[in-house]
Design a protein around this motif. Sequence first.
Motif, mmCIF file in Angstrom:
data_model
loop_
_atom_site.group_PDB
_atom_site.id
_atom_site.type_symbol
_atom_site.label_atom_id
_atom_site.label_comp_id
_atom_site.label_asym_id
_atom_site.label_seq_id
_atom_site.Cartn_x
_atom_site.Cartn_y
_atom_site.Cartn_z
ATOM 1 N N VAL B 28 -31.095 -29.360 15.441
ATOM 2 C CA VAL B 28 -32.205 -29.000 16.265
ATOM 3 C C VAL B 28 -33.541 -29.532 15.700
ATOM 4 O O VAL B 28 -34.297 -30.373 16.366
ATOM 5 N N PHE B 29 -33.864 -29.389 14.491
ATOM 6 C CA PHE B 29 -35.020 -29.750 13.957
ATOM 7 C C PHE B 29 -35.118 -30.982 13.470
ATOM 8 O O PHE B 29 -35.908 -31.759 13.521
ATOM 9 N N HIS B 30 -33.823 -31.710 13.030
ATOM 10 C CA HIS B 30 -33.655 -32.988 13.001
ATOM 11 C C HIS B 30 -34.114 -33.901 14.284
ATOM 12 O O HIS B 30 -34.751 -34.904 13.981
ATOM 13 N N VAL B 31 -33.550 -33.398 15.390
ATOM 14 C CA VAL B 31 -33.715 -34.141 16.540
ATOM 15 C C VAL B 31 -35.386 -34.156 16.900
ATOM 16 O O VAL B 31 -36.023 -34.934 17.146
ATOM 17 N N LEU B 32 -35.841 -32.758 16.838
ATOM 18 C CA LEU B 32 -37.251 -32.341 17.300
ATOM 19 C C LEU B 32 -38.249 -33.146 16.247
ATOM 20 O O LEU B 32 -39.245 -33.437 16.978
ATOM 21 N N SER B 33 -37.819 -33.417 15.053
ATOM 22 C CA SER B 33 -38.765 -33.888 14.306
ATOM 23 C C SER B 33 -38.489 -35.397 14.344
ATOM 24 O O SER B 33 -39.322 -36.221 13.356
ATOM 25 N N GLY B 34 -38.024 -36.036 15.154
ATOM 26 C CA GLY B 34 -37.633 -37.134 15.035
ATOM 27 C C GLY B 34 -37.007 -38.012 13.875
ATOM 28 O O GLY B 34 -37.192 -39.190 13.329
ATOM 29 N N GLY B 35 -35.957 -37.387 13.187
ATOM 30 C CA GLY B 35 -35.048 -37.793 11.963
ATOM 31 C C GLY B 35 -35.654 -37.551 10.788
ATOM 32 O O GLY B 35 -35.300 -38.186 9.746
ATOM 33 N N LEU B 36 -36.419 -36.523 10.888
ATOM 34 C CA LEU B 36 -37.176 -36.208 9.427
ATOM 35 C C LEU B 36 -36.470 -34.953 8.499
ATOM 36 O O LEU B 36 -36.603 -35.099 7.366
ATOM 37 N N PHE B 37 -35.716 -34.122 9.257
ATOM 38 C CA PHE B 37 -35.420 -33.015 8.818
ATOM 39 C C PHE B 37 -34.006 -33.474 7.854
ATOM 40 O O PHE B 37 -34.054 -32.989 6.537
ATOM 41 N N LEU B 38 -33.059 -33.988 8.368
ATOM 42 C CA LEU B 38 -31.898 -34.111 7.639
ATOM 43 C C LEU B 38 -31.861 -35.406 6.881
ATOM 44 O O LEU B 38 -31.086 -36.376 6.806
ATOM 45 N N THR B 39 -32.995 -35.418 5.956
ATOM 46 C CA THR B 39 -33.111 -36.618 4.924
ATOM 47 C C THR B 39 -32.961 -35.915 3.521
ATOM 48 O O THR B 39 -33.131 -34.687 3.284
ATOM 49 N N PRO B 40 -32.532 -36.747 2.625
ATOM 50 C CA PRO B 40 -32.348 -36.332 1.314
ATOM 51 C C PRO B 40 -33.536 -35.489 0.599
ATOM 52 O O PRO B 40 -33.403 -34.336 0.068
ATOM 53 N N ARG B 41 -34.708 -36.220 0.960
ATOM 54 C CA ARG B 41 -36.054 -35.492 0.358
ATOM 55 C C ARG B 41 -36.154 -34.243 0.802
ATOM 56 O O ARG B 41 -36.400 -33.284 0.407
ATOM 57 N N ASN B 42 -35.952 -34.150 2.140
ATOM 58 C CA ASN B 42 -36.406 -32.882 2.718
ATOM 59 C C ASN B 42 -35.138 -31.723 2.479
ATOM 60 O O ASN B 42 -35.514 -30.571 2.149
ATOM 61 N N LEU B 43 -34.146 -32.123 2.479
ATOM 62 C CA LEU B 43 -33.082 -31.188 1.811
ATOM 63 C C LEU B 43 -33.149 -30.829 0.639
ATOM 64 O O LEU B 43 -32.892 -29.651 0.182
ATOM 65 N N TRP B 44 -33.641 -31.798 -0.378
ATOM 66 C CA TRP B 44 -33.919 -31.498 -1.656
ATOM 67 C C TRP B 44 -34.865 -30.396 -1.623
ATOM 68 O O TRP B 44 -34.775 -29.444 -2.492
ATOM 69 N N ASN B 45 -35.966 -30.652 -1.048
ATOM 70 C CA ASN B 45 -37.173 -29.598 -1.215
ATOM 71 C C ASN B 45 -36.745 -28.085 -0.476
ATOM 72 O O ASN B 45 -37.096 -27.295 -1.105
#
Lengths: 258, 419
Positions: B28-45
Amino acid sequence: MDRTPLVAMRDISLAFGGVHAVDRVSVDLYPGEVMALVGHNGAGKSTLVKILSGAYRRDSGTIAIRGEEASIANPRDARKYGIETTYQSLALADNVDAAANLFLGRELRTRWGTLDDIAMEAEARKVIGRLNPNFQRFKDPVKALSGGERQSVAIARAILFDARILIMDEPTAALGPQEAAQVGELIRKLKSDGLGIFLISHDIHDVFDLADRICVMKNGRVVGTARVAHVTKDEVLGMIILGKCPTAAAPGLGAVED
Amino acid sequence: MLARFIKSTELDIRLLGMAGALALIWIVFHVLSGGLFLTPRNLWNLSVQSAPVAIMAAGMVFVIVTRNIDLSIGSMLGFIGMIMGTIQTDVLPKVLGFEHPATWALTLAAGLGLGLGLGAFQGFVIAYLGIPSFIVTLGGLLVWRGAAWWVTSGQTVAPLDDTFRLLGGGPEGSIGATWSWVLGFVACATIVVVLAHGRGQRKKFHFPLRPMPAEFVVGGMACAAVLAAVAVVNAYPWPVGIVRRYAEANHIAVPDGGLFIAHGIAIPVLIAIGTGVVMSFLATRTRFGRYAYAIGGNPEAAELAGVDTRWVILKCFMLMGLLAAIAGAVSIARLNAATNSEGTLAELLVIAAAVIGGTSLSGGVGTVAGAMLGAVLMQSLQSGMVLLGVDTPLQNIVVGAVLVAAVGLDTVYRRRSAI
């Protein structure tokens, strides 16, 4: 039955404040025998067995186990003499499985000191299977079991460590008729294994079904002791309610004179 | 069919449900944020941000399982953090000199010792003096927070020792791609060995076995999850500036497309995973853990069975103190500063994580894995809302509502399944 009694309690007294909860009570238990302790609430039967199981300390009197004077100051001492108790409240940890309850406080461990769950489950399957062949739910927490199954676990826990003397406080209270019958079957099995059992019960039918002898208490004293075969239910009720000791019974201090 | 198969895997259904909820939140966050959530950078953080709460949640499970609570850990974290900050910036440099290689280890040892001591003290008052844990640790919440201020009269301690800072993560505080893969494969091998050993043991005692397909699915899913996580953290490169400095320092020529150096698993995340493994082991494979659960289920029964209940409870609080110290070390290292407000309200996040993870406040029920997953879930909500630009007050409202809703759902589920 003139062997040495397994348990001989003589002139046991215990007072709480000024109240004589147990007053000069003497009672014997032989191997392979079920001795029922009956009486009203507050008659002193629970207090008496708690003295034997080490939960209470007596004021006076002696306890002999197999003819030898025993000193029982706490539950651990009692366990050393092979005395185990199943409590009315069952005293099981509801949230863990049967094997964990069986071995609680005396867990089997691997050579690295970790819990040996598999070995405990194997042992549990053996012991509980002997008592109750229908028991299957070894993986579920005890909470999920029926009353009869829980009672099986409690009793298995008592006999697992080679109890010779078993105290059962209201084992069939809160059980359905079928489950009560199951527990009755268990008690007969244990008896034939040569255990001595003190059975505390409110249910006079249970007592006549299961017990060999019966000891009626009233106000902390023994009204009388009799072989179940020699007395009628009405006579026993008379002992409980009126304290009247029939001729077939050996009178105690609590017997009312006619 | 599906239900039967899931049952045959003997997996914890509640844990699976939580993993499902987490996946849903992520998508849901991935979709709402326009593809920012499920990125290596975000998941690592996300993994690094979750670490301190996850570490403490693992200990909170033990405390709550024994029908206690610990409200003091946030303050304890702050106090121990201040002490560790002062030791490495003020005390040890005077004795050993600046940036001595032993500074970080001595500091950490002192912090862990202090955590054990504070935990033992609170545990003693609770278990042996019989004062309710809610009161004792509520007192602790005030006392340790005040003590944190007293260490430096409120001054922030910074910057910290360079080696110590690795505990907080960052490009340097991560183990790199190669070691991440090595650890990933070791973890997979361990999973396979554990499954095979369990099956062998059950065979030896002639117990019913899990069907073979179930074994493969469980093992395969676990290994896939591990390797996927490693792949994600290895896909997150160092920032360009740091790569340039690193290349200059080591005389490496930077190729045209830029140099790709992966972060790999962050050290605080490794610490959290290690904590989780150790605490799970304690909970399920040792007498101590068994007793903690038995006490929570029926304290009277545990006592009658000869369990030294007070000693077990004291040990639970010692563990909690130790984990608060570890979380404190990670927190100040990440911030590169020790402040007296570090860890404020952390106790509530930790309790919420444990409860969302299936720990019952009435005692006796809860798993370490669930609590740590709960910590990740809470952190996901928070950082997801940050990504979406939700205001802080609204974030709190959402987190609070989710906590109550999650526990409500769980209560209904428990009542239905009667377990």
